[in-house]
Design a protein around this motif. Structure first.
Motif, short mmCIF file in Angstrom:
data_model
loop_
_atom_site.label_atom_id
_atom_site.label_comp_id
_atom_site.label_asym_id
_atom_site.label_seq_id
_atom_site.Cartn_x
_atom_site.Cartn_y
_atom_site.Cartn_z
N THR A 1 -6.95 -6.64 5.63
CA THR A 1 -5.69 -6.36 4.93
C THR A 1 -4.86 -5.35 5.72
OG1 THR A 1 -6.59 -4.54 3.60
CG2 THR A 1 -6.74 -6.77 2.68
N LEU B 1 -1.36 -0.68 -7.43
CA LEU B 1 -2.24 -1.84 -7.58
C LEU B 1 -2.11 -2.36 -9.00
CD1 LEU B 1 -4.43 -3.44 -5.99
CD2 LEU B 1 -6.12 -1.96 -7.10
N LYS C 1 0.80 -1.22 0.00
CA LYS C 1 0.00 0.00 0.00
C LYS C 1 0.84 1.28 0.00
CE LYS C 1 -3.84 -2.00 2.71
NZ LYS C 1 -4.74 -1.77 3.89
N ASP D 1 -0.83 -3.16 5.49
CA ASP D 1 0.24 -2.73 4.60
C ASP D 1 1.51 -3.54 4.87
OD1 ASP D 1 1.87 -1.40 2.86
OD2 ASP D 1 1.87 0.50 3.95
N THR E 1 4.25 -3.13 2.87
CA THR E 1 5.30 -2.47 2.10
C THR E 1 6.64 -2.51 2.83
OG1 THR E 1 3.65 -0.96 1.20
CG2 THR E 1 5.94 -0.33 0.93
#
Length: 391
Positions: free
Chosen positions: A150, A131, A125, A152, A154
């Protein structure tokens, strides 16, 4: 570190297994039951799946990294044979493109057991992510697994990719050696009167002959006393006496990039351009010396900025003075005042100071390094300490 013999292409299964285990350990600490990944380099990082077919935007590709065991591929059937050559065993495919159901049913089936338990998966994210599927498909997927949470991931994935393995560093050193060899030819293959577009083309050919798989990024400029930007495509400007020529390249070998530039003067050089080059050379040296474990990207930025300020007090308006390097031309982190990322051994970085001078001119100098326990190691052949003159 520039070997004459190319490293072996690809990676061992042990390499991918270690990457996956490290990710799973971090996932456990965050309470994640899996990672759903769909970006080219993230898929490649965990699977070794490498193809130019990513240039087509038609088909999405998905990898699910579970809390235990090997990743699971959910991919178009056209990629199944190539994926099977790697280390994955669970490869689920569909006939794509299928705009009404481009892998969504397969993903729903995979994720539904986690959704029923209201468990949490990681998705990318954050900064430098996007995306890699239609937003409408994502919304349909989430509606089909409505209990799924969900988070993140990252930081997990980018954090793993920032620190390179010995095998990755070997590939990066090799492609940097190729780039250095191509740049070394420039004084012999470029000349006054040559159109800039031909300069670019000639350099690409030299890079391919030197061993690059591809030269997807070649930018630069040439003009009297300097240049005004560093991302231009070529034009028909002929190299002229008094021009400063800059070429910046991202060559690839086995999926890994180099990213550095070089500057030359054509026949003669102004005192101002000489000074700009000298300041940048010393700023680069300061950045290399500051690239030690425990320092931050901000520390690198400040070390370079302090030298740049001798000639340019704009404070780094270009945004950053270098970045990470690997399967992408630019990766995290950023050498900028805002980035407090701590440097770790085996990070591969670009050191890229720039400054403005004269009437709207600028100059950039860039090297590629790997952070070591004591002193950073150059992967590129260091540029000349004085601005080279062609002709």
């Amino acid at each position: 570190m520039h070997a004459n013999t190319a490293p072996k292409r690809g990676f061992s299964e042990t390499e991918f297994r270690q990457r996956t285990i490290k990710a799973q350990s971090l996932m456990a600490s965050e309470g994640l039951v899996g990672l759903l990944l769909m970006g080219e380099q993230d898929v490649q990082y965990f699977t070794g799946f490498q193809t130019l077919f990513w240039q087509s935007p038609t088909r999405p590709w998905f990898i699910f990294v579970p809390a235990e065991g090997k990743p699971i591929a959910v991919i178009p059937e056209i990629g199944a044979e190539l994926m099977r050559r790697g280390w994955l065993e669970d490869i689920r495919t569909w006939g794509a493109p299928a705009p009404q159901d481009d892998g969504i049913s397969l993903l729903t089936e995979l994720l539904d057991p986690f959704a029923k338990k209201r468990e949490k998966i990681g998705v990318m994210k954050g900064h430098e992510t996007k995306l890699q599927m239609p937003l409408g498909d994502w919304e349909r997927l989430m509606a089909g697994v409505s209990g799924l949470r969900t988070a993140d991931c990252t930081e997990i994935v980018q954090g793993l990719r920032m620190v390179k393995s010995a095998a990755e560093i070997e590939k990066l050193a090799h492609v940097c050696g190729i780039g250095s060899a191509a740049f070394a030819q420039v004084p012999q293959i470029m000349s006054e009167g040559q159109p800039l577009e031909d300069v670019f083309r000639t350099f690409r050919i030299a890079a391919l002959h030197a061993g690059a798989d591809d030269a997807p990024y070649v930018v630069g400029a040439a003009n009297q006393g300097g240049y005004a930007d560093v991302i231009s495509p070529p034009n028909q400007h002929p190299l002229q006496k008094g021009d400063v020529l800059m070429l910046d390249t991202g060559l690839t070998w086995d999926g890994y990039f180099c990213d550095f530039d070089r500057n030359w003067a054509i026949q003669q050089v102004s005192d101002e351009a000489k000074r700009a080059y000298d300041v940048l050379y010393r700023a680069t040296e300061a950045g290399i010396n500051a690239a030690r474990p425990g320092n931050t990207c901000r520390d690198l930025f400040m070390a370079m900025s302090n030298v740049i300020a001798e000639m340019d007090n704009s404070g780094g308006d270009i945004g950053r003075l270098g970045h990470g390097l690997g399967m992408q031309l630019t990766e995290q982190p950023s050498h900028a005042a805002f980035d407090s990322t701590e440097l770790k051994e085996n990070m591969v970085l670009t050191i890229e100071p720039s400054l403005s001078y004269g009437d709207g001119l600028m100059m950039v100098h860039e090297e590629n390094i790997v952070v070591r326990s004591e002193k950073a190691e150059l992967l590129t052949t260091r540029a000349a300490p004085e601005l080279p003159v062609i002709g």
